[in-house]
Design an enzyme around this catalytic site. Structure first.
Site, PDB file in Angstrom:
ATOM      1  N   ASP A  99      13.860  14.151 -12.306  1.00 30.51           N
ATOM      2  CA  ASP A  99      13.649  15.599 -12.392  1.00 30.51           C
ATOM      3  C   ASP A  99      14.292  16.235 -11.172  1.00 30.51           C
ATOM      4  O   ASP A  99      14.237  15.706 -10.060  1.00 30.51           O
ATOM      5  CB  ASP A  99      12.163  15.949 -12.495  1.00 30.51           C
ATOM      6  CG  ASP A  99      11.329  15.385 -11.372  1.00 30.51           C
ATOM      7  OD1 ASP A  99      10.997  16.126 -10.429  1.00 30.51           O
ATOM      8  OD2 ASP A  99      10.993  14.184 -11.439  1.00 30.51           O
ATOM      9  N   GLU A 191       0.217  22.027  -9.846  1.00 29.26           N
ATOM     10  CA  GLU A 191      -0.173  21.057  -8.823  1.00 29.26           C
ATOM     11  C   GLU A 191      -0.900  21.679  -7.647  1.00 29.26           C
ATOM     12  O   GLU A 191      -1.171  21.008  -6.653  1.00 29.26           O
ATOM     13  CB  GLU A 191       1.068  20.293  -8.331  1.00 29.26           C
ATOM     14  CG  GLU A 191       2.230  21.185  -7.926  1.00 29.26           C
ATOM     15  CD  GLU A 191       3.487  20.377  -7.627  1.00 29.26           C
ATOM     16  OE1 GLU A 191       3.563  19.809  -6.520  1.00 29.26           O
ATOM     17  OE2 GLU A 191       4.371  20.307  -8.507  1.00 29.26           O
TER      18      GLU A 191
END
Length: 296
Positions: A99, A191
């Site tokens: 990613d 997150e």
């Protein structure tokens, strides 16, 4: 008186003496021909073998495999080091990906696609598209175009801000990403709480997920860390596929009932064509399950 007859003298017997055998001339012993051994063909053959590139390839391969075997003694056979990637990789998984965002700079995607070690190669990439309500990743459009052009399956992700409205974040994300058939499902990256109460974060996140799902007719993937998932998400988002970050471990111990499909197991991979370290991921299923996950 009669006189005896005159006795005839007795002739002496002839004693036959054995005639001496004639001496036969002995033939000289035949000398056996001794074959002298020549080292010349052996030396030439050895030189041909030693100078052959196939020989060196075999030797290097043999000693490399032997050294790798020695290094792996006592280690987990399903979690070993891949030198070119610079990380340990769980070998139970066969589909790997990365990613990326602006942090990786300009990426040479043909080199990324060509990189391979022991059947490990980059098959998919999650690419950062947006963040919050105003930020578009400056490298998104290029990465989205060039990665797909080089045969890498792509998925776009939005970095979620819990203190901002979930619906408007979903709209902003969809305005900047053109998701098509064959792409991976969209991803929401959650997150942190950003000083928002957990219940408010969950409320805005659900709003984001429902809007994206209604527009694309597919469930988005939730990306998060293992501890964040257990603290704030577990039990409330079980219907969504998960992508979980948990680094430098041979196994992802998220629980057997956890609906995870992607595992971000390292954040320090070295990839040819990228000048900065990269997050490295594994897909849980096989190739058929991977294809079934793509947008139809």
């Amino acid at each position: 008186m009669t006189t005896p007859k005159e006795l005839k003298p007795i002739k002496p017997r002839k004693v036959q003496t054995a005639k001496p055998r004639a001496k036969t001339a002995r033939k000289p012993p035949v000398k056996k021909k001794t074959q002298t051994f020549s080292w010349k063909p052996v030396v030439i053959g050895a030189l041909l073998v030693l100078l052959s590139p196939f020989y060196y390839g075999y030797v290097v391969s043999f000693f490399s495999a032997s050294w790798q075997w020695v290094k792996n003694i006592g280690q987990n056979p399903h979690y070993r080091n891949y030198k070119s990637f610079g990380i340990d990789i769980p070998t139970r998984y066969k589909i790997h990906g990365i990613d990326v965002s602006y942090a990786q700079g300009k990426i040479d995607w043909p080199k990324v696609r060509a990189m391979e070690e022991d059947s490990v190669r980059i098959s998919f990439a999650f690419i950062k598209a947006t963040e919050g309500l105003l930020t578009v990743d400056p490298y998104f459009k290029r990465n989205w175009r060039e990665a797909a052009k080089n045969g890498i399956r792509c998925g776009a992700y939005h970095f979620f801000r819990p203190y901002k409205d979930g619906l408007w974040q979903a709209r902003f994300f969809l305005q900047n990403v053109n998701i098509e058939s064959g792409d991976l499902p969209p991803v929401v990256d959650i997150e942190r709480l950003d000083n928002v109460p957990p219940q408010e974060m969950r409320k805005q996140l659900k709003t984001f997920l429902k809007h994206v799902e209604s527009k694309l007719k597919t469930k988005p993937i939730i990306y998060t860390g293992l501890s964040f998932y257990k603290d704030y998400l577990e039990g409330g988002f079980d219907e969504y596929p998960l992508w979980i970050a948990h680094y430098n471990k041979p196994e992802l111990k998220a629980g057997k009932d956890t609906n995870w499909w992607f595992w971000q197991h390292s954040e320090t991979a070295h990839i040819t064509g990228i000048n900065h370290t990269v997050d490295f991921n594994a897909f849980k299923g096989d190739s058929l399950q991977f294809e079934q996950m793509l947008i139809r």
